[in-house]
Design a protein around this motif. Structure first.
Motif, PDB file in Angstrom:
ATOM      1  N   THR A 196      33.854  43.661  31.366  1.00 38.16           N
ATOM      2  CA  THR A 196      34.907  43.840  32.369  1.00 38.16           C
ATOM      3  C   THR A 196      35.564  42.512  32.728  1.00 38.16           C
ATOM      4  O   THR A 196      36.763  42.462  33.034  1.00 38.16           O
ATOM      5  CB  THR A 196      34.334  44.511  33.632  1.00 38.16           C
ATOM      6  OG1 THR A 196      33.781  45.774  33.269  1.00 38.16           O
ATOM      7  CG2 THR A 196      35.410  44.731  34.681  1.00 38.16           C
ATOM      8  N   ASP A 197      34.797  41.412  32.691  1.00 40.68           N
ATOM      9  CA  ASP A 197      35.388  40.107  32.967  1.00 40.68           C
ATOM     10  C   ASP A 197      36.510  39.797  31.978  1.00 40.68           C
ATOM     11  O   ASP A 197      37.570  39.297  32.352  1.00 40.68           O
ATOM     12  CB  ASP A 197      34.319  39.007  32.891  1.00 40.68           C
ATOM     13  CG  ASP A 197      33.272  39.137  33.980  1.00 40.68           C
ATOM     14  OD1 ASP A 197      33.656  39.393  35.133  1.00 40.68           O
ATOM     15  OD2 ASP A 197      32.078  39.000  33.676  1.00 40.68           O
ATOM     16  N   PHE A 198      36.274  40.102  30.717  1.00 40.52           N
ATOM     17  CA  PHE A 198      37.280  39.826  29.703  1.00 40.52           C
ATOM     18  C   PHE A 198      38.453  40.796  29.821  1.00 40.52           C
ATOM     19  O   PHE A 198      39.605  40.435  29.570  1.00 40.52           O
ATOM     20  CB  PHE A 198      36.656  39.877  28.314  1.00 40.52           C
ATOM     21  CG  PHE A 198      35.538  38.882  28.120  1.00 40.52           C
ATOM     22  CD1 PHE A 198      35.642  37.603  28.641  1.00 40.52           C
ATOM     23  CD2 PHE A 198      34.384  39.223  27.440  1.00 40.52           C
ATOM     24  CE1 PHE A 198      34.624  36.677  28.479  1.00 40.52           C
ATOM     25  CE2 PHE A 198      33.360  38.314  27.267  1.00 40.52           C
ATOM     26  CZ  PHE A 198      33.475  37.023  27.785  1.00 40.52           C
ATOM     27  N   ALA A 199      38.169  42.039  30.200  1.00 44.74           N
ATOM     28  CA  ALA A 199      39.264  42.990  30.430  1.00 44.74           C
ATOM     29  C   ALA A 199      40.136  42.536  31.589  1.00 44.74           C
ATOM     30  O   ALA A 199      41.368  42.610  31.535  1.00 44.74           O
ATOM     31  CB  ALA A 199      38.698  44.387  30.692  1.00 44.74           C
ATOM     32  N   LEU A 200      39.514  42.045  32.654  1.00 42.45           N
ATOM     33  CA  LEU A 200      40.282  41.510  33.781  1.00 42.45           C
ATOM     34  C   LEU A 200      41.121  40.308  33.347  1.00 42.45           C
ATOM     35  O   LEU A 200      42.260  40.144  33.777  1.00 42.45           O
ATOM     36  CB  LEU A 200      39.341  41.099  34.909  1.00 42.45           C
ATOM     37  CG  LEU A 200      38.690  42.217  35.726  1.00 42.45           C
ATOM     38  CD1 LEU A 200      37.567  41.660  36.592  1.00 42.45           C
ATOM     39  CD2 LEU A 200      39.718  42.914  36.603  1.00 42.45           C
ATOM     40  N   ALA A 201      40.545  39.485  32.494  1.00 41.81           N
ATOM     41  CA  ALA A 201      41.227  38.262  32.083  1.00 41.81           C
ATOM     42  C   ALA A 201      42.493  38.540  31.276  1.00 41.81           C
ATOM     43  O   ALA A 201      43.404  37.702  31.236  1.00 41.81           O
ATOM     44  CB  ALA A 201      40.283  37.375  31.275  1.00 41.81           C
ATOM     45  N   THR A 202      42.586  39.702  30.654  1.00 40.26           N
ATOM     46  CA  THR A 202      43.809  40.037  29.917  1.00 40.26           C
ATOM     47  C   THR A 202      44.973  40.330  30.851  1.00 40.26           C
ATOM     48  O   THR A 202      46.127  40.330  30.423  1.00 40.26           O
ATOM     49  CB  THR A 202      43.594  41.274  29.020  1.00 40.26           C
ATOM     50  OG1 THR A 202      43.381  42.433  29.838  1.00 40.26           O
ATOM     51  CG2 THR A 202      42.432  41.075  28.065  1.00 40.26           C
ATOM     52  N   GLY A 203      44.681  40.623  32.112  1.00 39.41           N
ATOM     53  CA  GLY A 203      45.723  40.975  33.063  1.00 39.41           C
ATOM     54  C   GLY A 203      46.091  42.440  33.056  1.00 39.41           C
ATOM     55  O   GLY A 203      46.923  42.879  33.851  1.00 39.41           O
ATOM     56  N   LYS A 204      45.457  43.238  32.187  1.00 35.70           N
ATOM     57  CA  LYS A 204      45.836  44.642  32.058  1.00 35.70           C
ATOM     58  C   LYS A 204      45.222  45.537  33.135  1.00 35.70           C
ATOM     59  O   LYS A 204      45.585  46.711  33.247  1.00 35.70           O
ATOM     60  CB  LYS A 204      45.440  45.159  30.676  1.00 35.70           C
ATOM     61  CG  LYS A 204      46.216  44.491  29.545  1.00 35.70           C
ATOM     62  CD  LYS A 204      45.793  45.017  28.189  1.00 35.70           C
ATOM     63  CE  LYS A 204      46.589  44.345  27.077  1.00 35.70           C
ATOM     64  NZ  LYS A 204      46.183  44.835  25.729  1.00 35.70           N
ATOM     65  N   LEU A 205      44.274  44.982  33.906  1.00 36.23           N
ATOM     66  CA  LEU A 205      43.642  45.763  34.961  1.00 36.23           C
ATOM     67  C   LEU A 205      44.113  45.341  36.347  1.00 36.23           C
ATOM     68  O   LEU A 205      43.481  45.670  37.344  1.00 36.23           O
ATOM     69  CB  LEU A 205      42.110  45.642  34.861  1.00 36.23           C
ATOM     70  CG  LEU A 205      41.484  46.149  33.559  1.00 36.23           C
ATOM     71  CD1 LEU A 205      39.971  46.011  33.612  1.00 36.23           C
ATOM     72  CD2 LEU A 205      41.873  47.591  33.278  1.00 36.23           C
ATOM     73  N   GLY A 206      45.213  44.613  36.392  1.00 37.41           N
ATOM     74  CA  GLY A 206      45.769  44.232  37.680  1.00 37.41           C
ATOM     75  C   GLY A 206      45.447  42.802  38.072  1.00 37.41           C
ATOM     76  O   GLY A 206      44.829  42.047  37.308  1.00 37.41           O
ATOM     77  N   PRO A 207      45.857  42.389  39.277  1.00 35.52           N
ATOM     78  CA  PRO A 207      45.678  41.010  39.720  1.00 35.52           C
ATOM     79  C   PRO A 207      44.209  40.613  39.814  1.00 35.52           C
ATOM     80  O   PRO A 207      43.343  41.444  40.120  1.00 35.52           O
ATOM     81  CB  PRO A 207      46.329  40.990  41.113  1.00 35.52           C
ATOM     82  CG  PRO A 207      47.230  42.190  41.138  1.00 35.52           C
ATOM     83  CD  PRO A 207      46.581  43.214  40.262  1.00 35.52           C
ATOM     84  N   THR A 208      43.927  39.350  39.548  1.00 36.31           N
ATOM     85  CA  THR A 208      42.563  38.831  39.637  1.00 36.31           C
ATOM     86  C   THR A 208      42.572  37.482  40.349  1.00 36.31           C
ATOM     87  O   THR A 208      43.613  36.845  40.528  1.00 36.31           O
ATOM     88  CB  THR A 208      41.948  38.620  38.234  1.00 36.31           C
ATOM     89  OG1 THR A 208      42.601  37.510  37.603  1.00 36.31           O
ATOM     90  CG2 THR A 208      42.073  39.859  37.384  1.00 36.31           C
ATOM     91  N   ARG A 209      41.384  37.053  40.736  1.00 41.44           N
ATOM     92  CA  ARG A 209      41.174  35.664  41.126  1.00 41.44           C
ATOM     93  C   ARG A 209      41.083  34.827  39.853  1.00 41.44           C
ATOM     94  O   ARG A 209      40.897  35.358  38.752  1.00 41.44           O
ATOM     95  CB  ARG A 209      39.887  35.532  41.935  1.00 41.44           C
ATOM     96  CG  ARG A 209      39.805  36.420  43.149  1.00 41.44           C
ATOM     97  CD  ARG A 209      40.687  35.954  44.260  1.00 41.44           C
ATOM     98  NE  ARG A 209      40.217  34.695  44.830  1.00 41.44           N
ATOM     99  CZ  ARG A 209      40.789  34.078  45.855  1.00 41.44           C
ATOM    100  NH1 ARG A 209      41.872  34.600  46.424  1.00 41.44           N
ATOM    101  NH2 ARG A 209      40.304  32.951  46.321  1.00 41.44           N
ATOM    102  N   ARG A 210      41.180  33.521  40.001  1.00 41.46           N
ATOM    103  CA  ARG A 210      41.085  32.663  38.817  1.00 41.46           C
ATOM    104  C   ARG A 210      39.650  32.499  38.348  1.00 41.46           C
ATOM    105  O   ARG A 210      39.400  32.214  37.177  1.00 41.46           O
ATOM    106  CB  ARG A 210      41.718  31.300  39.089  1.00 41.46           C
ATOM    107  CG  ARG A 210      43.241  31.377  39.173  1.00 41.46           C
ATOM    108  CD  ARG A 210      43.867  30.007  39.410  1.00 41.46           C
ATOM    109  NE  ARG A 210      43.572  29.072  38.334  1.00 41.46           N
ATOM    110  CZ  ARG A 210      44.241  29.019  37.183  1.00 41.46           C
ATOM    111  NH1 ARG A 210      45.227  29.867  36.957  1.00 41.46           N
ATOM    112  NH2 ARG A 210      43.952  28.115  36.275  1.00 41.46           N
TER     113      ARG A 210
END
Length: 347
Positions: A43-57
């Motif tokens: 999930t960390d890598f999925a978040l990093a793609t930006g496809k799951l919405g905004p994230t923290r850095r």
């Protein structure tokens, strides 16, 4: 200063870089945690793609560490300095949204505000992080940090999903994506809970890995033309009472429904990209009574129950130790399906 691994750019091939950043500021009801290890989740890598919405850095949500400082409103008698804690996906719940209110005061990890590590809070790819005191997650002493970390996400998610199947011990459970980090833990939890496991994944190198973990059979979807038929053959023609889809693939979901026995349950854990959808005809549900449910991590009580299986030696996470600067390599290997077991970073 705190050393952290920060998400640098959003793309199908995300990149991370190490940066020195100031220690996070403590609010009056926060605690500062010095992390010893952090697990790595897909999930960390999925978040990093930006496809799951905004994230923290700073991403990451399988951290084990100890409390080193308290906010001004907190008392050392209530939260001892040195308390061992876990920093997981759920960092807090609002208690006020429709889902939280529906729980009647009980903990519900589906809080609509999604107060998650890496989303609303900086994650655990760092030496230090903060956690709200009201949702602090003490974990028992004894188990090594690198063994405990994978239970904070992969372990609790697997365990809770199996609880949600409603299957009777002794029934067949098929696990799609069985050779990955969550899949490997799912095999072990299913075996420990009395189920008979059919492992489903792509590639022959994962066969022995899954069988050694306790699966009775392995179905290689890369070479098997009829994966659902192979699962049914492995279950003496009955089909599986439940299928856990841990693979982040729409194709895995589409293939899994036909693996079920009548009145079986498809449990959704893996997160496909937004453009990969499930496609089922309603008659399949009308004729066979199938259920589809989504299982979302678990409560703190679920976590302590999941840890007990590890303390008893019934579940043994297969961990691979790494360093912060290995994260880009691990990201590539994960995308290529080359990772078996769970990577844990020593901080």
């Amino acid at each position: 200063m705190s050393l952290s691994y920060q998400h640098h750019e959003k793309s199908d091939n995300p990149r991370f870089e190490i940066q020195n950043v100031p220690l996070p500021d403590l609010g009056p009801n926060d605690v500062l945690v010095q992390l010893a290890v952090t697990g790595i989740c897909g999930t960390d890598f999925a978040l990093a793609t930006g496809k799951l919405g905004p994230t923290r850095r700073i991403l990451g949500h399988e951290g084990i560490g100890r409390v080193v400082a308290l906010g001004s409103s907190l008392n050392k008698d209530d939260i001892p300095i040195g308390q061992r804690v876990g920093i997981a996906w759920i960092r807090d719940v609002c208690g006020r949204c429709q889902i939280c209110l529906h729980a009647n005061g009980s903990e519900n990890p589906r809080c609509l505000r999604q107060l998650h590590s890496g989303r609303k809070f900086d994650g655990t790819f760092a030496q230090y992080t903060i956690a709200p005191a009201r949702y602090l997650m003490p974990v028992p002493e004894g188990l090594p940090d690198e063994v405990l970390a994978p239970i904070l996400c992969g372990g609790i998610t697997s365990y809770k999903a199996l609880k949600n199947t409603g299957a009777t011990p002794g029934a067949f459970i098929a696990i799609s994506g069985a050779g990955g980090g969550v899949g490997a833990l799912s095999i072990q939890y299913a075996k420990a809970m009395g189920y008979r496991v059919i492992a489903v994944d792509a590639g022959e190198p994962k066969r022995q890995f899954c069988l050694d973990l306790g699966a009775e059979a392995y179905v290689n979807v890369a070479s098997e033309r009829d994966a659902a038929g192979a699962v049914k053959a492995a279950t003496q023609g009955k089909g599986a009472a439940a299928v856990l889809v841990t693979a982040g693939s729409g194709a895995a979901y589409n293939a899994s429904l036909n693996m079920l026995a009548p009145f079986g349950t498809l449990v959704c854990i893996g997160i496909p990209p937004p453009d990969q959808l499930m496609s089922f005809h309603p008659l399949q549900f009308i004729d066979f009574g199938y259920r589809i449910i989504g299982s979302c991590t678990g409560t703190q009580t679920d976590l302590l129950e999941a840890i007990e299986f590890v303390e008893r030696g019934l579940v043994k996470p297969k961990t691979l130790l790494a360093k912060l600067d290995d994260l880009n390599r691990i990201c590539r290997e994960t995308a290529q399906g080359k990772v078996t077991g769970k990577y844990v970073i020593k901080l």
